[in-house]
Design a protein around this motif. Sequence first.
Motif, PDB file in Angstrom:
ATOM      1  N   LEU A 185       0.819  -1.210   0.000  1.00 54.74           N
ATOM      2  CA  LEU A 185       0.000   0.000   0.000  1.00 54.74           C
ATOM      3  C   LEU A 185       0.862   1.274   0.000  1.00 54.74           C
ATOM      4  CD1 LEU A 185      -3.096   0.409   0.091  1.00 54.74           C
ATOM      5  CD2 LEU A 185      -2.885   0.723   2.549  1.00 54.74           C
ATOM      6  N   PHE A 186       1.987   1.227   0.695  1.00 54.56           N
ATOM      7  CA  PHE A 186       2.874   2.383   0.781  1.00 54.56           C
ATOM      8  C   PHE A 186       4.002   2.351  -0.261  1.00 54.56           C
ATOM      9  CE2 PHE A 186       0.702   2.850   4.735  1.00 54.56           C
ATOM     10  CZ  PHE A 186       0.823   4.188   5.094  1.00 54.56           C
ATOM     11  N   GLY A 187       3.903   1.438  -1.232  1.00 54.12           N
ATOM     12  CA  GLY A 187       4.874   1.396  -2.312  1.00 54.12           C
ATOM     13  C   GLY A 187       6.204   0.761  -1.950  1.00 54.12           C
ATOM     14  N   GLN A 188       6.224  -0.052  -0.921  1.00 57.34           N
ATOM     15  CA  GLN A 188       7.458  -0.688  -0.468  1.00 57.34           C
ATOM     16  C   GLN A 188       7.331  -2.207  -0.467  1.00 57.34           C
ATOM     17  OE1 GLN A 188      10.290   1.029   0.180  1.00 57.34           O
ATOM     18  NE2 GLN A 188       9.136   2.814  -0.483  1.00 57.34           N
ATOM     19  N   PHE A 189       6.574  -2.735  -1.422  1.00 51.05           N
ATOM     20  CA  PHE A 189       6.319  -4.177  -1.445  1.00 51.05           C
ATOM     21  C   PHE A 189       7.610  -4.977  -1.516  1.00 51.05           C
ATOM     22  CE2 PHE A 189       5.696  -8.170  -3.710  1.00 51.05           C
ATOM     23  CZ  PHE A 189       4.767  -8.778  -2.887  1.00 51.05           C
ATOM     24  N   ARG A 190       8.502  -4.620  -2.403  1.00 46.96           N
ATOM     25  CA  ARG A 190       9.737  -5.405  -2.585  1.00 46.96           C
ATOM     26  C   ARG A 190      10.534  -5.484  -1.281  1.00 46.96           C
ATOM     27  NH1 ARG A 190      12.978  -3.715  -7.437  1.00 46.96           N
ATOM     28  NH2 ARG A 190      11.341  -4.895  -8.441  1.00 46.96           N
ATOM     29  N   PHE A 191      10.677  -4.359  -0.601  1.00 50.02           N
ATOM     30  CA  PHE A 191      11.419  -4.355   0.661  1.00 50.02           C
ATOM     31  C   PHE A 191      10.766  -5.299   1.670  1.00 50.02           C
ATOM     32  CE2 PHE A 191      11.820  -2.897   5.024  1.00 50.02           C
ATOM     33  CZ  PHE A 191      13.192  -2.924   5.181  1.00 50.02           C
ATOM     34  N   PHE A 192       9.459  -5.171   1.844  1.00 52.85           N
ATOM     35  CA  PHE A 192       8.785  -5.968   2.869  1.00 52.85           C
ATOM     36  C   PHE A 192       8.645  -7.430   2.468  1.00 52.85           C
ATOM     37  CE2 PHE A 192       7.644  -1.759   4.398  1.00 52.85           C
ATOM     38  CZ  PHE A 192       7.989  -1.916   5.731  1.00 52.85           C
ATOM     39  N   TRP A 193       8.556  -7.731   1.201  1.00 56.86           N
ATOM     40  CA  TRP A 193       8.506  -9.126   0.766  1.00 56.86           C
ATOM     41  C   TRP A 193       9.851  -9.791   1.066  1.00 56.86           C
ATOM     42  CZ3 TRP A 193       5.329 -12.779   0.312  1.00 56.86           C
ATOM     43  CH2 TRP A 193       5.627 -13.920  -0.417  1.00 56.86           C
ATOM     44  N   ASN A 194      10.949  -9.097   0.763  1.00 60.52           N
ATOM     45  CA  ASN A 194      12.274  -9.643   1.077  1.00 60.52           C
ATOM     46  C   ASN A 194      12.489  -9.736   2.586  1.00 60.52           C
ATOM     47  OD1 ASN A 194      12.978  -9.956  -1.620  1.00 60.52           O
ATOM     48  ND2 ASN A 194      13.804  -7.894  -1.756  1.00 60.52           N
ATOM     49  N   PHE A 195      12.013  -8.738   3.316  1.00 64.22           N
ATOM     50  CA  PHE A 195      12.109  -8.742   4.771  1.00 64.22           C
ATOM     51  C   PHE A 195      11.348  -9.936   5.350  1.00 64.22           C
ATOM     52  CE2 PHE A 195      10.844  -7.450   9.026  1.00 64.22           C
ATOM     53  CZ  PHE A 195      12.008  -6.878   9.527  1.00 64.22           C
ATOM     54  N   GLU A 196      10.168 -10.172   4.816  1.00 64.73           N
ATOM     55  CA  GLU A 196       9.311 -11.283   5.254  1.00 64.73           C
ATOM     56  C   GLU A 196       9.996 -12.627   5.018  1.00 64.73           C
ATOM     57  OE1 GLU A 196       5.897 -12.583   7.010  1.00 64.73           O
ATOM     58  OE2 GLU A 196       6.321 -10.497   6.531  1.00 64.73           O
ATOM     59  N   LYS A 197      10.523 -12.811   3.811  1.00 64.92           N
ATOM     60  CA  LYS A 197      11.191 -14.072   3.484  1.00 64.92           C
ATOM     61  C   LYS A 197      12.390 -14.308   4.394  1.00 64.92           C
ATOM     62  CE  LYS A 197      11.662 -13.293  -0.946  1.00 64.92           C
ATOM     63  NZ  LYS A 197      11.937 -13.447  -2.382  1.00 64.92           N
ATOM     64  N   LYS A 198      13.176 -13.270   4.623  1.00 67.09           N
ATOM     65  CA  LYS A 198      14.352 -13.395   5.476  1.00 67.09           C
ATOM     66  C   LYS A 198      13.950 -13.747   6.910  1.00 67.09           C
ATOM     67  CE  LYS A 198      18.289 -10.695   5.437  1.00 67.09           C
ATOM     68  NZ  LYS A 198      18.960  -9.388   5.499  1.00 67.09           N
ATOM     69  N   MET A 199      12.920 -13.101   7.423  1.00 63.46           N
ATOM     70  CA  MET A 199      12.474 -13.346   8.787  1.00 63.46           C
ATOM     71  C   MET A 199      11.960 -14.784   8.943  1.00 63.46           C
ATOM     72  SD  MET A 199       9.802 -11.230  11.216  1.00 63.46           S
ATOM     73  CE  MET A 199       8.665 -11.006   9.915  1.00 63.46           C
ATOM     74  N   LEU A 200      11.158 -15.240   7.994  1.00 66.08           N
ATOM     75  CA  LEU A 200      10.611 -16.587   8.096  1.00 66.08           C
ATOM     76  C   LEU A 200      11.685 -17.657   7.919  1.00 66.08           C
ATOM     77  CD1 LEU A 200       7.197 -16.085   6.280  1.00 66.08           C
ATOM     78  CD2 LEU A 200       7.604 -16.384   8.725  1.00 66.08           C
ATOM     79  N   LYS A 201      12.676 -17.384   7.076  1.00 66.93           N
ATOM     80  CA  LYS A 201      13.794 -18.326   6.932  1.00 66.93           C
ATOM     81  C   LYS A 201      14.562 -18.448   8.234  1.00 66.93           C
ATOM     82  CE  LYS A 201      14.454 -17.974   1.989  1.00 66.93           C
ATOM     83  NZ  LYS A 201      15.292 -17.476   0.887  1.00 66.93           N
ATOM     84  N   ARG A 202      14.761 -17.338   8.924  1.00 60.58           N
ATOM     85  CA  ARG A 202      15.453 -17.372  10.220  1.00 60.58           C
ATOM     86  C   ARG A 202      14.659 -18.132  11.274  1.00 60.58           C
ATOM     87  NH1 ARG A 202      17.813 -11.217  10.665  1.00 60.58           N
ATOM     88  NH2 ARG A 202      19.436 -11.491   9.110  1.00 60.58           N
ATOM     89  N   MET A 203      13.358 -18.187  11.107  1.00 60.56           N
ATOM     90  CA  MET A 203      12.504 -18.908  12.051  1.00 60.56           C
ATOM     91  C   MET A 203      12.349 -20.381  11.666  1.00 60.56           C
ATOM     92  SD  MET A 203       9.622 -16.041  12.615  1.00 60.56           S
ATOM     93  CE  MET A 203       9.031 -16.529  14.211  1.00 60.56           C
ATOM     94  N   GLY A 204      13.022 -20.790  10.618  1.00 58.20           N
ATOM     95  CA  GLY A 204      12.943 -22.180  10.183  1.00 58.20           C
ATOM     96  C   GLY A 204      11.792 -22.466   9.247  1.00 58.20           C
ATOM     97  N   LEU A 205      11.176 -21.433   8.724  1.00 62.73           N
ATOM     98  CA  LEU A 205      10.048 -21.613   7.819  1.00 62.73           C
ATOM     99  C   LEU A 205      10.427 -21.277   6.373  1.00 62.73           C
ATOM    100  CD1 LEU A 205       7.295 -20.022  10.068  1.00 62.73           C
ATOM    101  CD2 LEU A 205       7.732 -22.440   9.709  1.00 62.73           C
ATOM    102  N   GLY A 206      11.709 -21.374   6.074  1.00 65.24           N
ATOM    103  CA  GLY A 206      12.202 -21.049   4.736  1.00 65.24           C
ATOM    104  C   GLY A 206      11.655 -21.952   3.652  1.00 65.24           C
TER     105      GLY A 206
END
Length: 100
Positions: free
Chosen positions: A75-96
Amino acid sequence: MEKLKKRWGIESNFQIVVIFIVFAITGSCSAKLAAPAADLIGLDKEQLSGWIYWPIRILLIFPIYQVLLVFFGWLFGQFRFFWNFEKKMLKRMGLGFLFD
């Protein structure tokens, strides 16, 4: 600020402000939406011990937060940043495995 911009791969201070706003809105909204979600699945604060109710409610916040983070990022035009942030966070939690 420069260290944070380099770490996140961001060019402008404005982009950092937008990202902080998205984090703030997402956190507030996910905490607010956890109450109706708890009601929807039948969790009642009056009938359960606080030792049971609050950990379950906090666990409900997690998936709500993940979805809202990407939504508000888009919504705020930062999809790419937050999508990459999301993937990185979930990978660190073992959900990669979700992104393979």
